[in-house]
Design an enzyme around this catalytic site. Structure first.
Site, PDB file in Angstrom:
ATOM      1  N   GLN A   9       0.847  -1.185   0.000  1.00  0.00           N
ATOM      2  CA  GLN A   9       0.000   0.000   0.000  1.00  0.00           C
ATOM      3  C   GLN A   9       0.882   1.234   0.000  1.00  0.00           C
ATOM      4  O   GLN A   9       1.675   1.438   0.926  1.00  0.00           O
ATOM      5  CB  GLN A   9      -0.882  -0.044   1.241  1.00  0.00           C
ATOM      6  CG  GLN A   9      -1.832   1.127   1.363  1.00  0.00           C
ATOM      7  CD  GLN A   9      -2.584   1.059   2.673  1.00  0.00           C
ATOM      8  OE1 GLN A   9      -3.338   0.136   2.920  1.00  0.00           O
ATOM      9  NE2 GLN A   9      -2.364   2.035   3.523  1.00  0.00           N
ATOM     10  N   GLY A  10       0.772   2.017  -1.030  1.00  0.00           N
ATOM     11  CA  GLY A  10       1.593   3.219  -1.142  1.00  0.00           C
ATOM     12  C   GLY A  10       0.764   4.469  -0.918  1.00  0.00           C
ATOM     13  O   GLY A  10       0.392   5.160  -1.865  1.00  0.00           O
ATOM     14  N   SER A  27      -3.648   6.595  13.639  1.00  0.00           N
ATOM     15  CA  SER A  27      -3.089   6.430  14.987  1.00  0.00           C
ATOM     16  C   SER A  27      -4.177   6.539  16.060  1.00  0.00           C
ATOM     17  O   SER A  27      -5.296   6.968  15.781  1.00  0.00           O
ATOM     18  CB  SER A  27      -2.048   7.517  15.234  1.00  0.00           C
ATOM     19  OG  SER A  27      -2.711   8.770  15.275  1.00  0.00           O
ATOM     20  N   SER A  65       1.196   6.540   2.478  1.00  0.00           N
ATOM     21  CA  SER A  65       1.928   7.507   3.306  1.00  0.00           C
ATOM     22  C   SER A  65       3.164   8.042   2.589  1.00  0.00           C
ATOM     23  O   SER A  65       3.789   7.351   1.796  1.00  0.00           O
ATOM     24  CB  SER A  65       2.383   6.844   4.610  1.00  0.00           C
ATOM     25  OG  SER A  65       1.289   6.292   5.272  1.00  0.00           O
ATOM     26  N   GLU A  73     -10.476  -3.952   5.906  1.00  0.00           N
ATOM     27  CA  GLU A  73     -10.172  -5.097   6.743  1.00  0.00           C
ATOM     28  C   GLU A  73     -10.771  -4.989   8.139  1.00  0.00           C
ATOM     29  O   GLU A  73     -10.697  -5.906   8.923  1.00  0.00           O
ATOM     30  CB  GLU A  73      -8.661  -5.304   6.824  1.00  0.00           C
ATOM     31  CG  GLU A  73      -8.014  -4.816   8.066  1.00  0.00           C
ATOM     32  CD  GLU A  73      -7.360  -3.456   7.930  1.00  0.00           C
ATOM     33  OE1 GLU A  73      -6.577  -3.122   8.810  1.00  0.00           O
ATOM     34  OE2 GLU A  73      -7.661  -2.736   6.953  1.00  0.00           O
ATOM     35  N   GLU A  90      -4.453   8.701  18.258  1.00  0.00           N
ATOM     36  CA  GLU A  90      -4.915  10.092  18.374  1.00  0.00           C
ATOM     37  C   GLU A  90      -5.955  10.403  17.301  1.00  0.00           C
ATOM     38  O   GLU A  90      -6.938  11.100  17.557  1.00  0.00           O
ATOM     39  CB  GLU A  90      -3.725  11.056  18.265  1.00  0.00           C
ATOM     40  CG  GLU A  90      -2.802  11.059  19.489  1.00  0.00           C
ATOM     41  CD  GLU A  90      -1.931   9.822  19.600  1.00  0.00           C
ATOM     42  OE1 GLU A  90      -1.733   9.126  18.575  1.00  0.00           O
ATOM     43  OE2 GLU A  90      -1.445   9.525  20.706  1.00  0.00           O
TER      44      GLU A  90
HETATM   45  C1  LIG Z   1       4.235  -0.684  11.210  1.00  0.00           C
HETATM   46  C2  LIG Z   1       3.703   0.299  10.251  1.00  0.00           C
HETATM   47  C3  LIG Z   1       3.287  -0.114   9.004  1.00  0.00           C
HETATM   48  C4  LIG Z   1       2.800   0.798   8.081  1.00  0.00           C
HETATM   49  N1  LIG Z   1       2.442   0.358   6.841  1.00  0.00           N
HETATM   50  C5  LIG Z   1       2.028   1.253   5.923  1.00  0.00           C
HETATM   51  C6  LIG Z   1       1.727   0.839   4.597  1.00  0.00           C
HETATM   52  O1  LIG Z   1       1.812  -0.348   4.264  1.00  0.00           O
HETATM   53  N2  LIG Z   1       1.354   1.760   3.702  1.00  0.00           N
HETATM   54  C7  LIG Z   1       1.236   3.082   4.025  1.00  0.00           C
HETATM   55  O2  LIG Z   1       0.860   3.859   3.180  1.00  0.00           O
HETATM   56  N3  LIG Z   1       1.513   3.517   5.279  1.00  0.00           N
HETATM   57  C8  LIG Z   1       1.910   2.635   6.219  1.00  0.00           C
HETATM   58  N4  LIG Z   1       2.222   3.067   7.488  1.00  0.00           N
HETATM   59  C9  LIG Z   1       2.172   4.493   7.764  1.00  0.00           C
HETATM   60  C10 LIG Z   1       1.072   4.903   8.714  1.00  0.00           C
HETATM   61  O3  LIG Z   1      -0.151   4.930   8.085  1.00  0.00           O
HETATM   62  C11 LIG Z   1       1.493   6.252   9.293  1.00  0.00           C
HETATM   63  O4  LIG Z   1       2.625   6.054  10.075  1.00  0.00           O
HETATM   64  C12 LIG Z   1       0.404   6.884  10.124  1.00  0.00           C
HETATM   65  O5  LIG Z   1      -0.654   7.295   9.325  1.00  0.00           O
HETATM   66  C13 LIG Z   1       0.927   8.054  10.944  1.00  0.00           C
HETATM   67  O6  LIG Z   1       1.583   8.980  10.142  1.00  0.00           O
HETATM   68  P1  LIG Z   1       3.038   9.520  10.518  1.00  0.00           P
HETATM   69  O7  LIG Z   1       3.876   8.331  10.754  1.00  0.00           O
HETATM   70  O8  LIG Z   1       3.448  10.457   9.492  1.00  0.00           O
HETATM   71  O9  LIG Z   1       2.867  10.268  11.877  1.00  0.00           O
HETATM   72  P2  LIG Z   1       2.363  11.762  12.060  1.00  0.00           P
HETATM   73  O10 LIG Z   1       1.127  11.973  11.300  1.00  0.00           O
HETATM   74  O11 LIG Z   1       3.484  12.702  11.827  1.00  0.00           O
HETATM   75  O12 LIG Z   1       1.997  11.761  13.590  1.00  0.00           O
HETATM   76  C14 LIG Z   1       2.943  11.933  14.656  1.00  0.00           C
HETATM   77  C15 LIG Z   1       2.171  11.983  15.968  1.00  0.00           C
HETATM   78  O13 LIG Z   1       1.241  13.069  15.945  1.00  0.00           O
HETATM   79  C16 LIG Z   1      -0.072  12.613  16.146  1.00  0.00           C
HETATM   80  N5  LIG Z   1      -1.015  13.382  15.344  1.00  0.00           N
HETATM   81  C17 LIG Z   1      -1.013  13.584  14.015  1.00  0.00           C
HETATM   82  N6  LIG Z   1      -2.089  14.297  13.633  1.00  0.00           N
HETATM   83  C18 LIG Z   1      -2.786  14.573  14.744  1.00  0.00           C
HETATM   84  C19 LIG Z   1      -3.993  15.275  15.004  1.00  0.00           C
HETATM   85  N7  LIG Z   1      -4.721  15.814  14.038  1.00  0.00           N
HETATM   86  N8  LIG Z   1      -4.414  15.325  16.272  1.00  0.00           N
HETATM   87  C20 LIG Z   1      -3.695  14.759  17.271  1.00  0.00           C
HETATM   88  N9  LIG Z   1      -2.558  14.094  17.089  1.00  0.00           N
HETATM   89  C21 LIG Z   1      -2.105  13.997  15.836  1.00  0.00           C
HETATM   90  C22 LIG Z   1      -0.054  11.149  15.723  1.00  0.00           C
HETATM   91  O14 LIG Z   1      -1.071  10.407  16.343  1.00  0.00           O
HETATM   92  C23 LIG Z   1       1.319  10.721  16.177  1.00  0.00           C
HETATM   93  O15 LIG Z   1       1.277  10.401  17.540  1.00  0.00           O
HETATM   94  C24 LIG Z   1       2.700   2.163   8.431  1.00  0.00           C
HETATM   95  C25 LIG Z   1       3.089   2.574   9.699  1.00  0.00           C
HETATM   96  C26 LIG Z   1       3.594   1.668  10.606  1.00  0.00           C
HETATM   97  C27 LIG Z   1       4.017   2.150  11.950  1.00  0.00           C
END
Ligand SMILES: Cc1cc2nc3c(=O)[nH]c(=O)nc-3n(C[C@H](O)[C@H](O)[C@H](O)COP(=O)(O)OP(=O)(O)OC[C@H]3O[C@@H](n4cnc5c(N)ncnc54)[C@H](O)[C@@H]3O)c2cc1C
Lengths: 351, 397
Positions: free
Chosen positions: B126-127, B372, B129, B244, B374
């Site tokens: 899944q692409g 997440s 992020s 899912e 949050e």
């Molecule tokens: C193990 C794993 C597998 C993954 N697999 C995939 C995949 O296959 N394909 C894919 O596309 N992505 C994948 N992801 C990415 C995942 O969807 C993102 O990590 C997730 O959406 C969070 O984005 P970020 O990492 O940029 O964190 P950020 O968005 O930068 O968040 C950082 C912190 O800020 C908090 N935060 C952000 N926005 C808000 C808000 N509005 N209010 C309050 N708090 C907030 C978050 O909860 C977090 O605690 C994967 C991630 C993990 C950890």
């Protein structure tokens, strides 16, 4: 994704939803924390004590799930009715071999109060005389009888409260939505015609009684927690500070969301356990389920109540505002029931 | 009545099949191996499940293994959890995200082109992020420019699970400028072998490379491989993300419940079996784990009866993530110093491998990925409790 999914509500389920809705309407008409004088006649007039009673004994056959729906509604409205104690005692009568079951149920469902302990009791029997103390017995001053489980479960019986050797002491609790008493027995004679079970049957019935009590407390907690969170969210939406409703602050929104999640989990566990045990409330499995449901619901209720008080700010600390009523009921609930819940759950699992 | 009999039959059938077919020593075999051996074992297990029809019970009628009621699907998942079978981690995106997205949005040609490949074992990733588009997925920047019959893609994706093994990719791109930004997104199906695609695995905190970055340098995708219309990508992505929910959580919560025995095990191993403080924590955990199971079950029932409400899915996910954290943390804390020594761990065992420190680290998958904790709280507060949304405009003062 699949098309072949249908789900039909059963008649019993629909009936219960109707009963529950009407109970909520009646209770919200009475207002929060309505006192016993006001609410008890309504409880008996509307037949709420018969919800869990089998049809053959003149009841609505809604089982424990049915009475729990009412515990939850009364919990929501913080009503001061000895409903839990009375339903537990009535259920015990239903599950006894008494010949005059039917007439007793009629008496106790229509106004005469039968009560039971919501906590631990230490009552022993010697040459047909009962001695000991029961704690946390609701409305014992107004009740005619109390349900007694004798230590080591040799006997389950009803005892008249209006006889020599019975001493009733009011115990003022911080929770003013309940009126609890200690009941002391000094060589009180047993009435053979009110013996519900003895020997092995008494053990089974005792375990049913304590499980039922756990479910009742769990339902009270779920109902109370739900109502309190609704109230808190409403308050945050209307109260403005810094030029905006408090409900806009994410720090507060997230706390409410966590509480909502916790309440949902406690409610799910309660409902799931009720549907699993059905009418089989004795036995180690059912006992453990009751304990888990009670433990989770009451700890969640306390958490919701603690958070809600904080989220209301100053007004939450006033006696006028109902935050403290929920808090005190929640704190009391955690200490009702019997045993050490977490340890008992673990013991059951590890055994 | 009949359906109860049928589901009892199905339960027995699945149970018997699993007894025969779950590789008995898969845990040992998957402990301390490298990722390639893991990939091979996943393929073998996948092929067995597909042949038996148990990999695709959620596909519609007409597809191999498909057309089962949600209730029957639930039985299959419960039994899989009960049998402690490996999870199909490598094929998860293909079987759920890709298949469900195609079933809902794909053209007949697209279904015929891609679904058989999934059954043959093609791996999808899944692409979505990007480095600057995580929780705020709508701010995706990877550019897709329409040139004749194809899109030309430039940009970067990240955190894409198992992308280094993937044959295909669900790609969310930006094709237009619009306000709100959701309006300019377009959803494409990408061949990972296409010219200009490069993948760089990212080492995770466990030491495994479970996810990867994907770079696009003038990569071409035919218009026929677009899902939905140009600019409709946001809606398509939403169904991918919700595909899912429900069943997966039924399976995962059941796995957690069966794995409570592992907590008892580590209590015995560490000589803490009669420590009342630990027993007390265990008692509380048991109640919470059972509640998580009940919540997932009831969520599924809501889906079956069509009574799902906004925020229900968030409650289940947030609850699972929290309980899983507590579960793994208790195991880790009982393990004591022993748990802090490195020990080879098992792959494919979801979050209950019994290597508590690894399980604890992996529990963050559930609180970060897929929206997440949050973000789930925002959804619960705003869509269920109807608390006001964040104001849109902000300024640093
Ligand atoms: C193990 C794993 C597998 C993954 N697999 C995939 C995949 O296959 N394909 C894919 O596309 N992505 C994948 N992801 C990415 C995942 O969807 C993102 O990590 C997730 O959406 C969070 O984005 P970020 O990492 O940029 O964190 P950020 O968005 O930068 O968040 C950082 C912190 O800020 C908090 N935060 C952000 N926005 C808000 C808000 N509005 N209010 C309050 N708090 C907030 C978050 O909860 C977090 O605690 C994967 C991630 C993990 C950890």
């Amino acid at each position: 994704m699949s098309a072949s999914n249908t789900y039909q509500r059963s008649d019993a389920e629909s009936q219960l939803i109707e009963l529950r809705d009407s109970a909520r309407q009646v209770l919200s008409g009475l207002g929060l924390a309505v006192n016993e004088e006001k609410v008890w006649p309504i409880v008996t007039d509307l037949g709420w004590l018969l919800v869990g009673v089998p049809e053959t004994l003149g009841g609505l056959e809604q089982g424990v799930t049915g009475s729990c729906a009412f515990h939850a509604e009364l919990g929501r409205s913080l009503a001061a009715a000895p409903y839990a104690a009375a339903t537990i005692a009535i259920d015990a009568i239903c599950h006894s071999t008494l010949a005059n079951q039917q007439s007793l149920i009629e008496r106790f469902a229509t106004g005469e109060i039968v009560t039971a302990s919501l906590a631990e009791s230490a009552v022993a029997i010697a040459s047909n005389k009962v001695t000991g103390t029961m704690t946390a017995v609701p409305s014992a001053d107004k009740a005619s009888h109390v349900l007694v489980c004798v230590e080591n479960s040799e006997l389950v019986a009803l005892l008249s409260l209006n006889q020599p050797g019975v001493e009733i002491t009011a115990r003022q609790t911080w929770d003013t939505t309940r009126r609890l008493f200690d009941v002391r027995f000094a060589d009180v004679a047993l009435d053979e015609t009110l013996t519900l079970a003895s020997g092995a049957d008494a053990k089974t019935l005792s375990s049913r009684i304590s499980t039922l009590r756990d479910f009742a407390l769990a339902a009270d907690a779920v109902g109370g927690a739900e109502a309190l969170l609704e109230m808190t969210v409403e308050y945050l939406k209307t109260r403005k500070q810094f030029g905006r409703p408090l409900a806009l602050f994410q720090a507060l929104k997230h706390r409410c969301a966590d509480l909502k999640m916790l309440i949902s989990s406690a409610e799910a566990l309660l409902n799931d356990s009720l549907s699993r045990v059905g009418n089989q409330l004795d036995g180690a499995q059912a006992v453990a389920m009751g304990k888990a449901a009670k433990y989770l619901a009451c700890s969640v209720y306390a958490r919701v109540a603690e958070e809600s008080l904080q989220l209301h700010g100053g007004i939450g600390m006033t006696s006028e505002y109902p935050c403290h009523l929920y808090l005190k009921r929640a704190l009391l609930n955690e200490h009702l029931g019997s045993g050490n819940y977490e340890l008992d759950i673990a013991d059951h699992f590890l055994s | 009545m009949n359906s109860t009999v049928d589901s009892n039959n199905l339960r027995e059938e699945v149970r018997a099949w699993l007894t025969q077919n779950v590789p008995q020593d898969w845990r040992q075999a998957m402990t301390g191996t490298d990722q390639d051996a893991f990939v091979k074992a996943q393929r073998d297990w996948f092929n067995k499940l597909v042949a038996a029809g148990y990999a695709t019970p959620h596909w519609p009628e007409g597809w191999p293994g498909g057309g089962r009621s949600l209730a029957d699907q639930k039985i299959i998942y419960e039994e899989t959890a009960r049998a402690d079978a490996p999870r199909l981690i490598l094929f998860f995106v293909a079987l759920y995200h890709s298949a469900c997205t195609l079933m809902e949005w794909g053209t007949q040609e697209q279904k015929e082109k891609y679904l058989p490949g999934i059954l043959k074992g093609e791996i999808w990733c899944q692409g979505f992020s990007e480095p600057n588009a995580g929780s705020d997925l709508a701010s995706v920047k990877t550019r897709a420019e329409l040139k004749g019959d194809r899109y030309v893609i430039n940009g970067q994706k990240t955190w894409s699970t198992m992308a280094q093994y993937a044959d295909k990719c669900l790609l969310l791109t930006r094709t237009g400028k619009s306000e709100p930004p959701q309006g300019g997104l377009t959803y494409l199906l990408l061949d990972m072998k296409a010219k200009g695609v490069s993948v760089r695995p990212i080492s995770q905190i466990t030491g495994d490379d479970e996810f990867a970055e994907i770079f696009f340098d003038d990569v071409e995708v035919l218009v026929e491989d677009r899902v939905g219309k140009d600019g409709e990508g946001w809606a398509v992505a939403q169904s991918t993300l919700s595909s899912e929910r429900g069943l997966t959580l039924v399976e995962l919560t059941q796995r957690m419940r069966y794995s409570l025995a592992k907590v008892a095990e580590v209590m015995r191993e560490r000589g803490r079996a009669s420590d009342p403080a630990i027993r007390k924590e265990l008692g509380a955990l048991i109640a919470k784990v059972n509640a998580s199971c009940a919540l997932a079950d009831q969520y599924l029932l809501k889906r079956i009866s069509g009574t799902e409400a906004a925020g229900d899915a968030s409650i289940v996910k947030l609850n699972y993530a929290r309980t899983l954290r507590e579960f793994t943390k208790l195991g880790m804390s009982i393990s004591g110093l022993q748990g802090q020594y490195f020990e080879d761990f098992t792959r494919g065992g979801s979050q209950e491998t019994g290597n508590w420190t690894v399980d604890f680290m992996n529990s963050y998958n559930w609180s970060i990925a897929g929206g997440s904790d949050e973000i789930q709280r925002n959804i619960i507060a705003e869509r269920m409790l109807l608390m006001p949304r964040e104001p849109k405009n902000w300024q640093l003062s």
